[in-house]
Structure formats: C-alpha cells, structure tokens
Design a protein around this motif. Structure first.
Motif, PDB file in Angstrom:
ATOM      1  N   UNK A   6     -22.173   5.154  33.596  1.00 45.77           N
ATOM      2  CA  UNK A   6     -21.198   4.371  34.358  1.00 45.77           C
ATOM      3  C   UNK A   6     -21.178   2.916  33.930  1.00 45.77           C
ATOM      4  N   UNK A   7     -22.258   2.418  33.317  1.00 41.15           N
ATOM      5  CA  UNK A   7     -22.309   1.017  32.922  1.00 41.15           C
ATOM      6  C   UNK A   7     -21.321   0.703  31.808  1.00 41.15           C
ATOM      7  N   UNK A   8     -20.859   1.738  31.094  1.00 39.86           N
ATOM      8  CA  UNK A   8     -19.920   1.506  29.986  1.00 39.86           C
ATOM      9  C   UNK A   8     -18.481   1.418  30.471  1.00 39.86           C
ATOM     10  N   UNK A   9     -18.236   1.675  31.766  1.00 41.48           N
ATOM     11  CA  UNK A   9     -16.875   1.685  32.283  1.00 41.48           C
ATOM     12  C   UNK A   9     -16.502   0.315  32.839  1.00 41.48           C
ATOM     13  N   UNK A  14     -10.252   0.747  30.662  1.00 42.34           N
ATOM     14  CA  UNK A  14      -9.930   2.014  31.321  1.00 42.34           C
ATOM     15  C   UNK A  14      -8.640   2.616  30.776  1.00 42.34           C
ATOM     16  N   UNK A  15      -8.692   3.870  30.344  1.00 39.87           N
ATOM     17  CA  UNK A  15      -7.511   4.541  29.804  1.00 39.87           C
ATOM     18  C   UNK A  15      -6.609   5.082  30.911  1.00 39.87           C
ATOM     19  N   UNK A  16      -7.116   5.115  32.145  1.00 37.53           N
ATOM     20  CA  UNK A  16      -6.335   5.614  33.276  1.00 37.53           C
ATOM     21  C   UNK A  16      -5.840   4.482  34.177  1.00 37.53           C
ATOM     22  N   UNK A  17      -5.922   3.263  33.687  1.00 34.66           N
ATOM     23  CA  UNK A  17      -5.595   2.099  34.513  1.00 34.66           C
ATOM     24  C   UNK A  17      -4.166   2.145  35.046  1.00 34.66           C
ATOM     25  N   UNK A  35     -19.967  -7.594  42.013  1.00 34.38           N
ATOM     26  CA  UNK A  35     -21.049  -7.326  42.964  1.00 34.38           C
ATOM     27  C   UNK A  35     -20.601  -6.423  44.099  1.00 34.38           C
ATOM     28  N   UNK A  36     -19.280  -6.321  44.288  1.00 38.79           N
ATOM     29  CA  UNK A  36     -18.746  -5.490  45.372  1.00 38.79           C
ATOM     30  C   UNK A  36     -17.952  -4.307  44.835  1.00 38.79           C
ATOM     31  N   UNK A  37     -17.958  -4.131  43.507  1.00 38.38           N
ATOM     32  CA  UNK A  37     -17.299  -2.990  42.873  1.00 38.38           C
ATOM     33  C   UNK A  37     -18.349  -2.283  42.027  1.00 38.38           C
ATOM     34  N   UNK A  38     -18.694  -1.069  42.393  1.00 41.47           N
ATOM     35  CA  UNK A  38     -19.797  -0.358  41.752  1.00 41.47           C
ATOM     36  C   UNK A  38     -19.293   0.914  41.100  1.00 41.47           C
ATOM     37  N   UNK A  39     -19.708   1.150  39.850  1.00 38.82           N
ATOM     38  CA  UNK A  39     -19.410   2.400  39.161  1.00 38.82           C
ATOM     39  C   UNK A  39     -20.645   3.296  39.203  1.00 38.82           C
ATOM     40  N   UNK A  40     -20.445   4.566  39.551  1.00 42.33           N
ATOM     41  CA  UNK A  40     -21.555   5.517  39.649  1.00 42.33           C
ATOM     42  C   UNK A  40     -21.174   6.797  38.914  1.00 42.33           C
ATOM     43  N   UNK A  59     -12.913   4.828  47.386  1.00 41.78           N
ATOM     44  CA  UNK A  59     -13.580   5.599  46.344  1.00 41.78           C
ATOM     45  C   UNK A  59     -12.505   6.043  45.360  1.00 41.78           C
ATOM     46  N   UNK A  60     -12.600   5.587  44.117  1.00 38.38           N
ATOM     47  CA  UNK A  60     -11.588   5.860  43.097  1.00 38.38           C
ATOM     48  C   UNK A  60     -12.228   6.618  41.950  1.00 38.38           C
ATOM     49  N   UNK A  61     -11.598   7.712  41.533  1.00 36.43           N
ATOM     50  CA  UNK A  61     -12.100   8.480  40.394  1.00 36.43           C
ATOM     51  C   UNK A  61     -11.642   7.799  39.102  1.00 36.43           C
ATOM     52  N   UNK A  62     -12.596   7.400  38.276  1.00 39.67           N
ATOM     53  CA  UNK A  62     -12.277   6.711  37.023  1.00 39.67           C
ATOM     54  C   UNK A  62     -12.329   7.641  35.819  1.00 39.67           C
ATOM     55  N   UNK A  63     -13.164   8.661  35.885  1.00 40.14           N
ATOM     56  CA  UNK A  63     -13.327   9.577  34.751  1.00 40.14           C
ATOM     57  C   UNK A  63     -13.746  10.932  35.288  1.00 40.14           C
ATOM     58  N   UNK A  64     -13.226  12.018  34.675  1.00 36.30           N
ATOM     59  CA  UNK A  64     -13.589  13.369  35.090  1.00 36.30           C
ATOM     60  C   UNK A  64     -12.621  13.936  36.104  1.00 36.30           C
ATOM     61  N   UNK A  65     -13.076  14.937  36.836  1.00 38.32           N
ATOM     62  CA  UNK A  65     -12.279  15.596  37.871  1.00 38.32           C
ATOM     63  C   UNK A  65     -13.145  15.808  39.106  1.00 38.32           C
TER      64      UNK A  65
END
Length: 231
Positions: A6-9, A14-17, A35-40, A59-65
């Motif tokens: 997740x640190x690379x995102x 973002x290709x889905x921006x 500090x208030x936006x976390x990728x996991x 909660x926003x999906x950035x990658x995957x399904x």
C-alpha cells in the motif's frame, strides 16, 4: 493485514483516479492530508469492513476488487455487488456500517478520516455530490434486489444479475461477454437470494439454452440479446 504494498499507492499515480469519488480534489491537497488518509493492503479474502462496526470516515477501493454483503432478517447473507477501483465501499457518517466488505483479489483500500471528509466536502462540494450519487445508486440497487426477491422468479433474478455483472465487469470477446471477476456458485446464490441447488439448476437451464457458459470461476455471456429477452 497484508497484500499489495500500500505504501506504493498515491493519488498522483492512481490509474483509477478519474473514476474516484475524490477525483475533484487535487492530489497535492490529499497529499497534504496524508496523516488522515491511510492506504491499507488486503490479501484475497481479507475483511475490509465488518458489518455493525462504527463508521469513522470514507472507505475507497483503490486497487483490486471487493464484495459487499449484508445480513437479512432471516440470518442469510445477501451479496449486494462487487466493487471496482475508484468506488466507495463506505460513505456513511457517523453511523455503523450496515454492510461487510471482503477483498476478492489482492486489494488496496484508502481510509479517509471523518474530519478530512468534512474538510474536503466544504472545499470540494463536487466530492460530496459524487458520494451522494453513489449512495443513491446503492439504495436503488438494494431496492431492485428486494423487489426481485419478493416478486421475480429465481431464473429472472439470475438473468438480471448476470446482465448487470456483464455491464459493470464485462470484457468483450469474440465468443461473447466474459464477466471479468472470479465468481462462485455461492456468490450467485447470495446475489439472487436462492439456495445453491436452485441456482445451479437455473444455471444449467441457461447453459442448455446456449446463452451462457460456466467454467468456474469464470462466466461467459455467450448470447446477451437472448439473455435480455429472458429478463
């Protein structure tokens, strides 16, 4: 919680921006709120959201399904839909989550803290409008599913679900439209509110009509027009 790094995102790469509910917000602004936006990251099958837990932000999906399910009064699970990158999984504040979300494939999710949501909403009302549009769509989808459960046959519910999956997650091929997510008999049964046995029977009848092909975990809509006639 493991999975993709997740640190690379970042929002900048973002290709889905363009499909994201926060597309109206400049990446630099989001970066300043790191500090208030976390990728996991989550591996396949990882629980992203638990039903009944407090909601503290978006909660926003950035990658995957991801698959979204809800419990019925009868204690069964109803599969609402599959999320694609850029879509909101949860937007309700400050109530508890009414859904559960599970990673279907290795996924990365962005958690945006509630105070950041309010701050961005004041500065970028387009983001709130996008979230409202998403919520309206979700409510409409749930109403259609509940109406179908009450009045439509299992076959018609299955046909409508397959067509919807084809529209939202379909990849055109020479032989038809391939639903580009891994499905199981359980998934389809939970989406139409029927037993696995009943769902399997309806799938076999549709295969006999030549409108679908099933080789788990893939489903191919081989004759979309004829399938629409059955809906």
């Amino acid at each position: 919680m493991t999975g993709p790094n997740a640190k690379t995102f970042t929002c900048t790469s973002c290709v889905s921006r363009s499909r994201c509910v926060l597309s109206a917000v400049e990446p630099e602004v989001l970066a300043s709120s790191a500090s208030r936006v976390q990728w996991v990251g989550f591996e396949r099958g990882g629980p992203i959201v638990h039903e009944g837990t407090p909601s503290t932000g978006w909660v926003i999906l950035c990658h995957g399904r991801a698959r979204l399910t809800v419990s019925t009064e009868q204690g069964k699970r109803l599969l609402l839909r599959f999320c694609s990158p850029g879509e909101l999984i949860v937007s309700s504040l400050p109530v508890t989550h009414h859904i559960s979300a599970t990673a279907v494939s290795p996924s990365v999710v962005r958690f945006v803290a509630g105070e950041t949501v309010y701050d961005l909403g004041r500065r970028y009302p387009e983001a709130l409008l996008a979230a409202h549009h998403w919520l309206t769509q979700e409510q409409g989808r749930l109403v259609r599913q509940l109406v179908g459960l009450a009045y439509a046959s299992a076959r018609r519910r299955l046909v409508r679900v397959l067509l919807e999956l084809g529209e939202e997650h379909g990849a055109a091929e020479q032989s038809g439209v391939r639903i580009d997510i891994p499905l199981s008999l359980r998934d389809l049964a939970e989406m139409i509110g029927a037993s696995r046995q009943a769902t399997c029977k309806e799938l076999q009848l549709l295969r006999a009509k030549g409108v679908i092909e099933v080789v788990w975990p893939r489903v191919l809509l081989s004759d979309v027009e004829r399938l629409r006639q059955l809906s």
